[in-house]
Design an enzyme around this catalytic site. Sequence first.
Site, PDB file in Angstrom:
ATOM      1  CG  ASP A  97      -2.298   0.369   0.969  1.00  0.00           C
ATOM      2  OD1 ASP A  97      -2.505   1.494   0.488  1.00  0.00           O
ATOM      3  OD2 ASP A  97      -3.198  -0.454   1.219  1.00  0.00           O
ATOM      4  CG  ASP A 142      -4.738   5.524   0.803  1.00  0.00           C
ATOM      5  OD1 ASP A 142      -5.638   4.682   0.860  1.00  0.00           O
ATOM      6  OD2 ASP A 142      -4.713   6.556   1.504  1.00  0.00           O
ATOM      7  CD  GLU A 185      -9.001   4.309  -1.918  1.00  0.00           C
ATOM      8  OE1 GLU A 185      -9.922   3.936  -1.184  1.00  0.00           O
ATOM      9  OE2 GLU A 185      -8.052   5.000  -1.501  1.00  0.00           O
ATOM     10  CG  HIS A 218      -9.247  -1.691   3.979  1.00  0.00           C
ATOM     11  ND1 HIS A 218      -8.989  -1.717   2.629  1.00  0.00           N
ATOM     12  CD2 HIS A 218      -8.825  -0.476   4.402  1.00  0.00           C
ATOM     13  CE1 HIS A 218      -8.446  -0.577   2.250  1.00  0.00           C
ATOM     14  NE2 HIS A 218      -8.337   0.201   3.314  1.00  0.00           N
ATOM     15  CG  ASP A 219     -11.630   1.765   2.951  1.00  0.00           C
ATOM     16  OD1 ASP A 219     -11.164   1.682   4.109  1.00  0.00           O
ATOM     17  OD2 ASP A 219     -11.006   2.294   2.011  1.00  0.00           O
TER      18      ASP A 219
END
Length: 573
Positions: free
Chosen positions: A101, A202, A259, A342-343
């Site tokens: 990440d 990210d 993302e 995970h969001d």
Amino acid sequence: MCDGMKDWWKEATVYQIYPRSFADTNGDGIGDIRGIISRLDYIKRLGADVIWLCPVYKSPDVDNGYDVSDYRSIDKKFGSMADFDTLLREVHKRKMRLIMDAVFNHTSDRHGWFIESRKSMDNKYRDYYFWRSGKNGREPNNWISFFGGSAWEYDEGTGQYYFHLFSKEQPDLNWANADVRNEIHSVMRWWLDKGIDGFRFDTINHISKIPGFPDAKPLRGQKRIDWGRYYKNGPKVHFYLNEMNRKVLSKYDIMSVGETAATLEDIRATKLYVDRRRHELDMVFHENNEIRSEGGRPKASNPLDERYNTFKWRLGDLKRNFTAWQTALGKECWDSVYLGNHDYPRMVSHFGDDGKYRVESAKMLATMLFTLRGTPYIYQGDEIGMTNAGFGSIKDYADVWAINMYNEYTAGHKGGGGHALKILREISRDNARTPMQWNAGKNAGFGSGKPWIKINPNYGRINVESALRDRDSIFYYYKRLIKLRKEHGVMVYGRYRQILKGHPDIYAYTRSLNGDELLVLLNFTAKNTNYKLPRALENKEMEFFVGNYTKSKSRNVLRPYEAIVRSISQRRS
Ligand code: ISL
Ligand code: CA
């Protein structure tokens, strides 16, 4: 031809690990790198090719590692750099790859650069962040943070405000400063030279800010502010990414995924990130799993981020959304396919049925994941059908966003706690952050100590050990899909065409490549559902390819949450 160029990362299946919730080896209740190493054979057994590791860098953990205080070190709670090196070696030994990440929109407020930056107006690092004076005793502008409140934080030391799109402990980096970009490039090279295989960037569509930070206003004739116009796809974002590609990414054989939360209206703008002729990123997460449907929107929470207000979705919107992206990206662009991470809430709870038809619906959704055009991403636990946490008390939540939202709502609405909790139960990010369920034993086999967040009480029933024992489990269905995708180029590169467009309960499409053709039929309801194929397909000979029920019953009915894929013979019957 619609397959475009062949690349290993198009054919790969990615498995996302949220380290703190994966496996804990030292009993401190937090998953760690050694835990991941101990479970690599499991991931290999599933058939995944690439592991995406959520942040393991040094971090004060205000946002679970997305607030990095040192990009070149591993946080102690996860282990050491030596552990990381072992992990990388063990991954490669198993012929898998590892991507990290990359959190470069912001740092932690405890990062050395920010500590320096806030010291004085003429500090060398001042311009690494966005510092502005207030206006009429207020914040420099009216922008608000994704995590609630103003996006500006006043800092007593120098009497100025700094900018943060996320929490106040996550100050945004100033990419307009070439020194910042060079630092970022050098961090990236440092990891790539270790041998990692790529990055997940990210929140990358937010790195370029509009100069002057103008106040946000609704467009003429509209009531609501379209915040995306101010926050997303800033004027220099493509320059920054193209530069990063030229100077760093292009020098290695790696994959990159950014993302970039985007709405349907943003497709044209979002394509620019992944058009291979532009040399920026290989693919993006445009968050098309985030289906927004009108209705069912409570009057709560942060007005900026409407996804938190919306927990009802309709199949028509899902079909329209996926079809729009699948068709718009075309041959020069590649896509990522995912239904959760995970969001988000757990995919089976959100898009399927986590009760009676949990197994069927989890397999149906997996069928979708592996038959759309794009690289599939599995979020840890989805391969065994893990479900939402469904916490009953605010004390159970750990996520900074959940807690801020709860506080904001209850401050504004007396007695609103129950309502806020209701929303959180549906959409909280913690839903998908509960510990991985390995077996029916103590702490679900996650580790010997009390986990950092509650375990889902259904672990006795839903766990890896029992999934591995049951030949009909969701796990083996994933494994089969992964294998099929490796053997059949049409699943990877085939052209997508939606059929049964107006059907209210079924999502259906075909994929075709050089004479191979697949028909995919997905029933999103708990009832038997009829359909009638379009003329052109009706008379074709077809064979069962894969499905979540044994052999199809009738050609015109799908059973509850049935998924069936047929291969179409080019001959007429
Ligand atoms: O931009 C958004 C809405 O328009 C958000 O959905 C945003 O893309 C998302 O919240 C970003 O998430 C990532 O960065 C966050 C972190 O909390 C998340 O876990 C991470 O996935 C801040 O680093
Ligand atoms: Ca641990």
